[in-house]
Design a protein around this motif. Structure first.
Motif, mmCIF file in Angstrom:
data_model
loop_
_atom_site.group_PDB
_atom_site.id
_atom_site.type_symbol
_atom_site.label_atom_id
_atom_site.label_comp_id
_atom_site.label_asym_id
_atom_site.label_seq_id
_atom_site.Cartn_x
_atom_site.Cartn_y
_atom_site.Cartn_z
ATOM 1 N N LYS B 73 -39.438 18.289 55.927
ATOM 2 C CA LYS B 73 -39.523 18.609 57.351
ATOM 3 C C LYS B 73 -40.446 17.627 58.064
ATOM 4 O O LYS B 73 -40.113 17.104 59.131
ATOM 5 C CB LYS B 73 -40.016 20.047 57.549
ATOM 6 C CG LYS B 73 -40.373 20.338 58.984
ATOM 7 C CD LYS B 73 -40.029 21.714 59.430
ATOM 8 C CE LYS B 73 -40.218 21.814 60.934
ATOM 9 N NZ LYS B 73 -40.267 23.172 61.417
ATOM 10 N N ALA B 74 -41.616 17.367 57.460
ATOM 11 C CA ALA B 74 -42.566 16.433 58.080
ATOM 12 C C ALA B 74 -41.961 15.034 58.174
ATOM 13 O O ALA B 74 -42.136 14.337 59.167
ATOM 14 C CB ALA B 74 -43.874 16.417 57.296
ATOM 15 N N LEU B 75 -41.234 14.644 57.122
ATOM 16 C CA LEU B 75 -40.599 13.320 57.146
ATOM 17 C C LEU B 75 -39.508 13.274 58.203
ATOM 18 O O LEU B 75 -39.325 12.257 58.874
ATOM 19 C CB LEU B 75 -40.014 12.988 55.758
ATOM 20 C CG LEU B 75 -41.027 12.775 54.623
ATOM 21 C CD1 LEU B 75 -40.300 12.601 53.291
ATOM 22 C CD2 LEU B 75 -41.933 11.574 54.892
ATOM 23 N N SER B 76 -38.804 14.395 58.367
ATOM 24 C CA SER B 76 -37.724 14.377 59.361
ATOM 25 C C SER B 76 -38.285 14.410 60.780
ATOM 26 O O SER B 76 -37.632 13.969 61.723
ATOM 27 C CB SER B 76 -36.730 15.517 59.110
ATOM 28 O OG SER B 76 -37.368 16.749 59.247
ATOM 29 N N MET B 77 -39.507 14.908 60.940
ATOM 30 C CA MET B 77 -40.151 14.806 62.253
ATOM 31 C C MET B 77 -40.529 13.357 62.550
ATOM 32 O O MET B 77 -40.681 12.982 63.718
ATOM 33 C CB MET B 77 -41.419 15.680 62.309
ATOM 34 C CG MET B 77 -41.144 17.181 62.419
ATOM 35 S SD MET B 77 -42.663 18.173 62.276
ATOM 36 C CE MET B 77 -43.422 17.895 63.901
ATOM 37 N N GLY B 78 -40.709 12.540 61.487
ATOM 38 C CA GLY B 78 -40.997 11.131 61.720
ATOM 39 C C GLY B 78 -42.062 10.501 60.835
ATOM 40 O O GLY B 78 -42.338 9.312 60.967
ATOM 41 N N ALA B 79 -42.666 11.284 59.947
ATOM 42 C CA ALA B 79 -43.648 10.691 59.037
ATOM 43 C C ALA B 79 -42.934 9.687 58.136
ATOM 44 O O ALA B 79 -41.723 9.767 57.934
ATOM 45 C CB ALA B 79 -44.323 11.781 58.201
ATOM 46 N N ASP B 80 -43.728 8.717 57.606
ATOM 47 C CA ASP B 80 -43.095 7.601 56.902
ATOM 48 C C ASP B 80 -42.924 7.824 55.405
ATOM 49 O O ASP B 80 -41.953 7.387 54.821
ATOM 50 C CB ASP B 80 -43.940 6.330 57.126
ATOM 51 C CG ASP B 80 -44.003 5.996 58.604
ATOM 52 O OD1 ASP B 80 -42.980 5.565 59.141
ATOM 53 O OD2 ASP B 80 -45.072 6.199 59.225
ATOM 54 N N LYS B 81 -43.917 8.446 54.789
ATOM 55 C CA LYS B 81 -43.804 8.667 53.346
ATOM 56 C C LYS B 81 -44.643 9.883 52.970
ATOM 57 O O LYS B 81 -45.358 10.433 53.816
ATOM 58 C CB LYS B 81 -44.213 7.424 52.559
ATOM 59 C CG LYS B 81 -45.616 6.917 52.815
ATOM 60 C CD LYS B 81 -45.795 5.562 52.106
ATOM 61 C CE LYS B 81 -47.111 4.872 52.356
ATOM 62 N NZ LYS B 81 -48.323 5.484 51.898
ATOM 63 N N ALA B 82 -44.534 10.259 51.696
ATOM 64 C CA ALA B 82 -45.209 11.494 51.313
ATOM 65 C C ALA B 82 -45.721 11.443 49.886
ATOM 66 O O ALA B 82 -45.187 10.724 49.043
ATOM 67 C CB ALA B 82 -44.240 12.665 51.463
ATOM 68 N N VAL B 83 -46.773 12.220 49.662
ATOM 69 C CA VAL B 83 -47.283 12.427 48.302
ATOM 70 C C VAL B 83 -47.308 13.923 48.045
ATOM 71 O O VAL B 83 -47.848 14.690 48.846
ATOM 72 C CB VAL B 83 -48.706 11.845 48.132
ATOM 73 C CG1 VAL B 83 -49.181 12.037 46.696
ATOM 74 C CG2 VAL B 83 -48.759 10.375 48.533
#
Ligand SMILES: Cc1cc2nc3c(=O)[nH]c(=O)nc-3n(C[C@H](O)[C@H](O)[C@H](O)COP(=O)(O)OP(=O)(O)OC[C@H]3O[C@@H](n4cnc5c(N)ncnc54)[C@H](O)[C@@H]3O)c2cc1C
Lengths: 318, 261
Positions: B73-83
Motif C-alpha cells: 500500500k505504501a509503495l502504491s502511494m508512491g514510496a520507492d522501496k521497502a524493507v
C-alpha cells in the motif's frame, strides 16, 4: 519504606492535578519522591502542592536545558535518578510529554514500560483498557524498574500534608540530548476552562452542530457546568474547533465524572476516547445513533432546542 | 533527501479486536488487517517532502509475513522501496524491543529523515517516535502538525502540538519526525501506483540478517507481561427519552439526581 519516583506534571511550575493523583497512588506502593524537572525558578510554584499531597522527598532539577529541548534532557535526568535511587517503581502521567519521557527513560535503564494504566496494585500489577477500552488487561513489568504512565483522572487525589526533604539535582545533559531545540512557544487557545484530560465534566460537540459558530452553544453549557470543551473529529476536521480539543482514538482520552455528547454519533474511534467516563449523557436527534448504547441518559431531540434549555436549567439550579 | 518512513499493519479499526487466548498478544489472525491509518499521514508527508526536495522514500515495517500487504500500500502511494523485518522470533515484541529492532534496520539505511506517525491504533503507545530518536541518537521532533525541511541548510523545523498551542522546534538533519494526523490529507493509491508497486524493490530481513539477537526480541524477553485479559463489562443500559419540549429540563433533573449539579 521503598521509594517510588513520581515525575511531576506541571506547566511552568504550576502543578497539574494528575500530580496529586500520582502521589496518592504512589503512597499505596511505598514512599513517594516527587521528581520536579523544569526551567530555572519554576519549582517555587510547585513546592507547597507537593508537600500537601504527601511527597516524602522532592528531587529538584531546574535548568534551561530542561525547558529548551524536547523530552530528551528530562529522560536523561530521570534515567540517572532511576539508576542512583533504584526505586520500586516510577510513575508518570500518561500525557504526551511525560509518556515520551517515561519511554525513553525506560529504554535507557533497560526497564519495562506500561502506559495508560488506570489502576495499580501494591504488587505493581497495572490495569489498562486496551483496544479503545473494550478489553481490560492486568499486566506487570518483568524487567528492570517498572516505569508506568498513569491516565489522569484514574485515582482520586487525597491530601497528606507533610514536610518533604529536598535534594537539588545537578543537571548535566549530554549534547545528543540537546538537539531538538524549542525556539518558540505559541499560545493559540487560552480558554480559562479546565484541561480536557483533567476535567471532572466534559461537554463535546460534533457534526450535529452544523457550523463552527454554533460551538458557542456547547461552550455556554460547558461554562455553566464548569466543564472542559471537547469535539469529535468531524468537528475538528471541519475547522469548527481546535484539534487540541479532539476526543477519541487520535485525540485525547478523557475519563471525567460526566461526559455530555452533543450532536455526536458515537463512532468507534470517538468512543475509544470517552467510554470510560463515569456518567454519559447524549443529545442526538437520531434515536439509532450508537452513542445511545453508551449513554446513562440519552435525549432524542434537536440540540438547538435542548442545549440552551439545559444551560438555563443548570444556571437556575446554581 | 533520503527519507525512511515506518508503517505498521494493524487489525482494522472497525474489527472487533481481541487478544490471542494462548499468549495474550494481539490477535492478528482472526481479523482483517490494514495499514495503521495514522501511518498514511506519515507516508504522505514523506512523499510530499520528496516531491518538494527530491530524493527517495524507503518504507520500513516490522511484522508478520502478511504485513507485506501494508508495504504494498505504501509503495502504491508512491514510496520507492521497502524493507520488511519479519521473523517468528519477533512475535510478541513490546514497544521497547520493537524500537530497538527498527532502529537497527533504519541505521543501515543512513536516512536524512525518519518519519513515523504518532501512534498505532492497536497498541496506542504513542512513543515510537521518541524511542526511535533515543535508539538512533537523533533529534526527537514528535507530535508535528507541520514540518518544514531546508535541505540546503540541513535543518528541519516543526510545530510540535501542545495543549494550548504549539512549540516551534528546530533541529539539524538527520532527525526523527513524528506526525499527527492534522498534518495533511493522505492520497489514495492510483491504479498506476498499484501496478508500479509490484515492481518496486522489497528487501526481507530475518532477525539474524538484521544483526539482531533473537534473545533481545519477542515475547519471552519482553519487558512486561499480560497476566489477565477480560472484555470490559457492558455499561448498564441507560434511560433514553424523546424530547417533548422539556428535554433540557429532563437532563438537568437527571444530573441533579446523580449529584452532578
Ligand atoms: C483513523 C481514524 C481516527 C479517528 N479518530 C477519531 C477521533 O479521535 N475522534 C473522533 O471523534 N472521531 C475519530 N474518527 C472519525 C470517526 O470515525 C467519525 O467519523 C467521527 O467521530 C464522527 O463525528 P460526529 O459524531 O461529530 O459526526 P457524525 O457521525 O456525522 O454524527 C453527527 C451526529 O449529529 C446528529 N445531529 C445532527 N443534527 C442534529 C441536531 N440538530 N440535533 C441533535 N443531533 C443532531 C446526527 O444524528 C449524528 O448522529 C477517526 C476516524 C479514523 C478513520
Amino acid at each position: 519504606m521503598a521509594e517510588v519516583l513520581v515525575l511531576v506534571e506541571h506547566a511552568d511550575g504550576e502543578p497539574k492535578k494528575v500530580t496529586a493523583e500520582l502521589l496518592t497512588l504512589a503512597r499505596t506502593l511505598g514512599e513517594p519522591s516527587a521528581v520536579f524537572l523544569g526551567g530555572p525558578g519554576t519549582y517555587a510554584k510547585a513546592k507547597e502542592y507537593l508537600a500537601q499531597y504527601g511527597a516524602a522527598k522532592v528531587y529538584v532539577g531546574e535548568s534551561d536545558d530542561l525547558a529548551d529541548y524536547v523530552v530528551a534532557p528530562a529522560a536523561e535526568v530521570l534515567a540517572k535518578l532511576i539508576a542512583s535511587a533504584s526505586p520500586v517503581a516510577v510513575l508518570t502521567a500518561a500525557t504526551p510529554d511525560a509518556r515520551e519521557t517515561a519511554a525513553r527513560a525506560a529504554a535507557k535503564s533497560d526497564s519495562g514500560f506500561l502506559w495508560d494504566a488506570v489502576g495499580l496494585t501494591p504488587e505493581l500489577v497495572a490495569t489498562q483498557g486496551i483496544f479503545g477500552g473494550s478489553t481490560i488487561v492486568q499486566s506487570h513489568v518483568t524487567k528492570g524498574i517498572p516505569v508506568i504512565a498513569v491516565r489522569p483522572n484514574s485515582t482520586a487525589a487525597e491530601a497528606a500534608p507533610g514536610t518533604p526533604t529536598e535534594e537539588q539535582l545537578t543537571i548535566e545533559v549530554s549534547d545528543v540530548a540537546k538537539t531538538a531545540k524549542i525556539v518558540d512557544r505559541v499560545v493559540e487557545a487560552k480558554s480559562g476552562r479546565p484541561d480536557l484530560t483533567e476535567a471532572q465534566i466534559v461537554v463535546s460537540g460534533g457534526r450535529g452542530l452544523g457550523a463552527g459558530e454554533n460551538f458557542a452553544l456547547v461552550e455556554k453549557l460547558a461554562d455553566s457546568l464548569g466543564a472542559a470543551v471537547g469535539a469529535s473529529r468531524a468537528a475538528t476536521d471541519a475547522g469548527w474547533y481546535p484539534h487540541q480539543n479532539q476526543v477519541g482514538q487520535t485525540g485525547k482520552t478523557v475519563s471525567p465524572q460526566l461526559y455530555v455528547a452533543v450532536g455526536i454519533s458515537g463512532a468507534i474511534q470517538h468512543r475509544a476516547g470517552m467510554q470510560t467516563s463515569k456518567t454519559i449523557v447524549a443529545i442526538n436527534k437520531d434515536p439509532e445513533a450508537p452513542i445511545f448504547e453508551l449513554a446513562d441518559f440519552g435525549l432524542v431531540g434537536d440540540l438547538f432546542q435542548v442545549v440552551p434549555q439545559l444551560t438555563d436549567e443548570v444556571e437556575k439550579r446554581k | 533527501m533520503n527519507i525512511v518512513v515506518t508503517v505498521k499493519q494493524v487489525p482494522d479499526t472497525w474489527a472487533e479486536k481481541k487478544l490471542d487466548a494462548s499468549d495474550r498478544t494481539t490477535d492478528r489472525k482472526s481479523v482483517d488487517n490494514v495499514m495503521n491509518e495514522m501511518d498514511e499521514y506519515g507516508v504522505e508527508e514523506a512523499l510530499r517532502i520528496k516531491e518538494a526536495h527530491g530524493g527517495e522514500v524507503t518504507v520500513v515495517t516490522m511484522g508478520p509475513q502478511k504485513a507485506v500487504e501494508t508495504i504494498r500500500k505504501a509503495l502504491s502511494m508512491g514510496a520507492d522501496k521497502a524493507v520488511h523485518l519479519t521473523d517468528d522470533a519477533l512475535h510478541g515484541s513490546d514497544a521497547l524491543q520493537t524500537s530497538k529492532a527498527l532502529a537497527k534496520v533504519i541505521a543501515t539505511l543512513s536516512p536524512d529523515l525518519v518519519i513515523t506517525a504518532t501512534e498505532a491504533s492497536d497498541a496506542r503507545g504513542g512513543v515510537m517516535g521518541a524511542l526511535l530518536a533515543e535508539r538512533l541518537g537523533l533529534p526527537q521532533l514528535t507530535l508535528a502538525r507541520k514540518v518544514t525541511v531546508d535541505p540546503a541548510a540541513g535543518t528541519v523545523q516543526i510545530e510540535r502540538q501542545a495543549d494550548n498551542g504549539y512549540a516551534l522546534v528546530e533541529a539539524s538533519l538527520p532527525a526523527v519526525v513524528g506526525v499527527v494526523e492534522k498534518i495533511n490529507e493522505p492520497r489514495y493509491p492510483s491504479f498506476k501506483g498499484i501496478m508500479a508497486a509490484k515492481k518496486k524493490p522489497l528487501t526481507t530481513l530475518g532477525v539474524g540478517e538484521a544483526g539482531l539477537d533473537a534473545s533481545e526480541v519477542g515475547l519471552a524477553s519482553a519487558g512486561s507481561k499480560v497476566d489477565d485479559a477480560e472484555p470490559r463489562p457492558p455499561r448498564q443500559s441507560g434511560t433514553i427519552v424523546k424530547d417533548e419540549g422539556d428535554g433540557g429540563a429532563k437532563i438537568a433533573e437527571f444530573l441533579a439526581t446523580q449529584k452532578l449539579i
